[in-house]
Design a protein around this motif. Structure first.
Motif, PDB file in Angstrom:
ATOM      1  N   LEU A  29       1.628  -2.616   0.517  1.00 44.84           N
ATOM      2  CA  LEU A  29       0.357  -2.451   0.007  1.00 44.84           C
ATOM      3  C   LEU A  29       0.260  -1.085  -0.483  1.00 44.84           C
ATOM      4  N   ILE A  30       0.660  -0.067   0.195  1.00 44.55           N
ATOM      5  CA  ILE A  30       0.617   1.395  -0.145  1.00 44.55           C
ATOM      6  C   ILE A  30       1.196   1.613  -1.609  1.00 44.55           C
ATOM      7  N   PHE A  31       2.458   0.885  -1.438  1.00 45.73           N
ATOM      8  CA  PHE A  31       3.403   1.501  -2.550  1.00 45.73           C
ATOM      9  C   PHE A  31       2.727   0.463  -3.994  1.00 45.73           C
ATOM     10  N   GLY A  32       2.515  -0.688  -3.721  1.00 50.35           N
ATOM     11  CA  GLY A  32       2.096  -1.472  -4.920  1.00 50.35           C
ATOM     12  C   GLY A  32       0.624  -1.377  -5.152  1.00 50.35           C
ATOM     13  N   ILE A  33      -0.172  -1.055  -4.352  1.00 51.43           N
ATOM     14  CA  ILE A  33      -1.592  -0.738  -4.927  1.00 51.43           C
ATOM     15  C   ILE A  33      -1.914   0.431  -5.109  1.00 51.43           C
ATOM     16  N   MET A  34      -1.517   1.304  -4.144  1.00 52.49           N
ATOM     17  CA  MET A  34      -1.751   3.003  -4.305  1.00 52.49           C
ATOM     18  C   MET A  34      -0.827   3.507  -5.243  1.00 52.49           C
ATOM     19  N   ASN A  35       0.542   2.961  -5.340  1.00 57.56           N
ATOM     20  CA  ASN A  35       1.480   3.791  -6.462  1.00 57.56           C
ATOM     21  C   ASN A  35       1.915   4.713  -5.775  1.00 57.56           C
ATOM     22  N   PHE A  36       2.256   4.913  -4.260  1.00 57.57           N
ATOM     23  CA  PHE A  36       2.659   5.973  -3.589  1.00 57.57           C
ATOM     24  C   PHE A  36       3.760   5.416  -2.612  1.00 57.57           C
ATOM     25  N   ASP A 221      13.843   4.948  11.212  1.00 57.14           N
ATOM     26  CA  ASP A 221      14.670   5.303   9.905  1.00 57.14           C
ATOM     27  C   ASP A 221      15.480   3.907   9.494  1.00 57.14           C
ATOM     28  N   PRO A 222      16.321   3.271  10.352  1.00 55.65           N
ATOM     29  CA  PRO A 222      17.087   1.969   9.744  1.00 55.65           C
ATOM     30  C   PRO A 222      16.012   0.924   9.529  1.00 55.65           C
ATOM     31  N   VAL A 223      15.046   0.726  10.178  1.00 52.69           N
ATOM     32  CA  VAL A 223      14.088  -0.430  10.121  1.00 52.69           C
ATOM     33  C   VAL A 223      13.400  -0.126   8.620  1.00 52.69           C
ATOM     34  N   LEU A 224      13.140   1.329   8.197  1.00 52.25           N
ATOM     35  CA  LEU A 224      12.481   1.634   6.929  1.00 52.25           C
ATOM     36  C   LEU A 224      13.605   1.068   5.806  1.00 52.25           C
ATOM     37  N   ILE A 225      14.689   1.198   5.792  1.00 52.61           N
ATOM     38  CA  ILE A 225      15.417   0.903   5.002  1.00 52.61           C
ATOM     39  C   ILE A 225      15.228  -0.689   4.705  1.00 52.61           C
ATOM     40  N   LEU A 226      15.320  -1.415   5.642  1.00 48.47           N
ATOM     41  CA  LEU A 226      15.360  -2.876   5.572  1.00 48.47           C
ATOM     42  C   LEU A 226      14.005  -3.233   5.080  1.00 48.47           C
ATOM     43  N   ALA A 227      13.074  -2.345   5.432  1.00 50.69           N
ATOM     44  CA  ALA A 227      11.450  -2.817   4.820  1.00 50.69           C
ATOM     45  C   ALA A 227      11.289  -2.460   3.242  1.00 50.69           C
ATOM     46  N   LEU A 228      12.203  -1.237   2.725  1.00 51.08           N
ATOM     47  CA  LEU A 228      12.166  -1.217   1.483  1.00 51.08           C
ATOM     48  C   LEU A 228      12.996  -2.461   0.672  1.00 51.08           C
ATOM     49  N   VAL A 229      14.075  -2.835   1.318  1.00 52.39           N
ATOM     50  CA  VAL A 229      14.694  -4.068   0.713  1.00 52.39           C
ATOM     51  C   VAL A 229      13.801  -5.217   0.743  1.00 52.39           C
ATOM     52  N   VAL A 230      13.070  -5.110   1.802  1.00 51.03           N
ATOM     53  CA  VAL A 230      11.974  -6.445   1.575  1.00 51.03           C
ATOM     54  C   VAL A 230      11.163  -6.419   0.583  1.00 51.03           C
ATOM     55  N   ILE A 231      10.480  -5.282   0.366  1.00 52.59           N
ATOM     56  CA  ILE A 231       9.444  -5.070  -0.580  1.00 52.59           C
ATOM     57  C   ILE A 231      10.039  -5.177  -2.105  1.00 52.59           C
ATOM     58  N   VAL A 232      11.560  -4.729  -2.049  1.00 55.64           N
ATOM     59  CA  VAL A 232      11.939  -5.070  -3.328  1.00 55.64           C
ATOM     60  C   VAL A 232      12.270  -6.469  -3.876  1.00 55.64           C
ATOM     61  N   VAL A 233      12.738  -7.281  -2.817  1.00 60.72           N
ATOM     62  CA  VAL A 233      13.153  -8.694  -3.129  1.00 60.72           C
ATOM     63  C   VAL A 233      11.686  -9.418  -2.908  1.00 60.72           C
ATOM     64  N   GLY A 234      10.647  -9.274  -2.135  1.00 61.85           N
ATOM     65  CA  GLY A 234       9.450  -9.920  -2.245  1.00 61.85           C
ATOM     66  C   GLY A 234       8.658  -9.620  -3.107  1.00 61.85           C
ATOM     67  N   GLY A 235       8.753  -8.428  -3.805  1.00 70.31           N
ATOM     68  CA  GLY A 235       7.797  -8.203  -5.116  1.00 70.31           C
ATOM     69  C   GLY A 235       6.795  -7.110  -4.453  1.00 70.31           C
ATOM     70  N   ILE A 236       6.738  -6.020  -5.154  1.00 72.44           N
ATOM     71  CA  ILE A 236       6.071  -4.682  -4.675  1.00 72.44           C
ATOM     72  C   ILE A 236       4.567  -4.993  -4.637  1.00 72.44           C
ATOM     73  N   GLY A 237       3.869  -5.006  -3.757  1.00 69.91           N
ATOM     74  CA  GLY A 237       2.398  -5.341  -3.714  1.00 69.91           C
ATOM     75  C   GLY A 237       1.982  -6.647  -3.459  1.00 69.91           C
ATOM     76  N   SER A 238       3.135  -7.893  -3.030  1.00 69.26           N
ATOM     77  CA  SER A 238       2.854  -8.925  -2.784  1.00 69.26           C
ATOM     78  C   SER A 238       2.930  -9.208  -1.306  1.00 69.26           C
ATOM     79  N   ILE A 239       1.963  -9.669  -0.493  1.00 70.70           N
ATOM     80  CA  ILE A 239       1.810  -9.872   0.832  1.00 70.70           C
ATOM     81  C   ILE A 239       2.800 -11.268   1.060  1.00 70.70           C
ATOM     82  N   SER A 302       6.054 -11.082  -7.271  1.00 64.77           N
ATOM     83  CA  SER A 302       5.628  -9.889  -7.771  1.00 64.77           C
ATOM     84  C   SER A 302       4.245  -9.960  -8.129  1.00 64.77           C
ATOM     85  N   SER A 303       3.485  -8.800  -7.429  1.00 58.77           N
ATOM     86  CA  SER A 303       1.857  -8.837  -7.848  1.00 58.77           C
ATOM     87  C   SER A 303       1.863  -8.513  -9.469  1.00 58.77           C
TER      88      SER A 303
END
Length: 306
Positions: A29-36, A221-239, A302-303
């Motif tokens: 949400l923060i990356f996809g909507i706020m572009n941060f 830290d390691p969970v953040l890496i997995l989370a970044l993979v998740v938002i790339v695969v799922g589509g940035i901004g898409s719940i 992707s949103s």
């Protein structure tokens, strides 16, 4: 193949996927909507875990510990948004990455100063400590509770962003903040609210993970890496994309770690099979990400396409 073991591992993957979703939903949400880009998002997960564990050990109330962890993570998220994110919204992502990476290192050291360098343990509340029979095997009630909470949060987050005035204004502000501001909407307040929501969800994930993982500095830290993979695969901004991708990635990772060493053991020595199987299991999610980027560059949901 033992069907009961397979179903248990499948549920373990689903439970891990829910935790990944709780972390990645706020990040997307923060990356996809706020572009941060907020690399300190994993630190909010760690803060939620520490505050939740300390509060539960002190009070004995699990619900109170969840509320305290979410409030603490949201408060820290508000401070990060006001002091770090807000001045960097208009700058390139590189500045955001460098600033939030520095915050991540700072919070890791701060956790050591406050709670020490040893793992901080918290027990599962007694009322949800047992197991239930599912598909011919016992499965912990607490892990089932995590799955239920994740599904409810997924629906709530989707409804908030897609079906409420707050979500409409937030999405409109991300597209054209100046136009929405002219209409009398407080854009800064919207951004702060969204940042706090994402931080609170990350804190919730940390609290729920505390009783089944060791709470320690750097755990985000390691969970953040997995989370970044998740938002790339799922589509940035898409719940919905974050939920689907988190479950897929977690199941692939869990089943890979459970069965690849055994399968490789049919052709390799046990030690080599364990080492190679674990390494391949870790690689599978990145292979999946590469495959998605090759054929669906914007993610599976992707949103940008809605």
């Amino acid at each position: 193949m033992n069907s009961s073991l397979f179903l248990s591992q499948l549920l373990n993957g689903l439970q891990l996927g829910v935790l990944l979703f709780l972390l990645s939903s706020g990040l997307t949400l923060i990356f996809g909507i706020m572009n941060f880009i907020n690399l300190a998002h994993g630190s909010l997960y760690m803060i939620g875990a520490f505050v939740g564990a300390a509060t539960y050990n002190a009070s004995g109330s699990f619900l109170f510990s969840i509320a305290a962890a979410m409030a603490s993570a949201a408060a820290v998220g508000l401070i990060i948004e006001h002091l770090v994110a807000r001045p960097l919204y208009r700058y390139d992502h590189l500045y955001q990455v460098l600033a939030t990476f520095g915050l991540m290192m700072f919070f890791n050291e701060l956790a050591i100063v406050i709670w020490g360098n040893r793992p901080y343990f918290v027990e599962i509340p007694e009322v949800i400590r047992g197991s239930v029979m599912m598909f011919g095997a016992e499965y912990p009630i607490y892990r089932l509770l995590i799955i239920v909470v994740g599904v409810l949060v997924a629906f709530g987050a989707w409804f908030l962003i897609q079906r409420t005035r707050f979500g409409m204004l937030t999405r409109a502000g991300a597209t054209s903040s100046s136009m929405v501001g002219v209409l009398g909407v407080n854009i800064d307040l919207l951004k702060k609210s969204l940042f706090m929501l994402g931080a609170a969800l990350s804190g919730l994930a940390g609290t729920l993970a505390g009783p089944i993982l060791s709470v320690q500095s750097g755990m985000g830290d390691p969970v953040l890496i997995l989370a970044l993979v998740v938002i790339v695969v799922g589509g940035i901004g898409s719940i919905r994309g974050a939920l689907l991708a988190a479950i897929i990635i977690a199941i692939i990772d869990t089943l890979g770690r459970a069965y690849l060493p055994h399968l490789l053991g049919l052709v390799l020595a046990p030690a080599a099979a364990n080492t190679t199987g674990t390494a391949l299991a870790s690689m599978l999610i990145y292979i999946l990400m590469a495959f998605v980027l090759a054929f669906k560059p914007h993610g599976i949901m992707s949103s940008a396409k809605r």
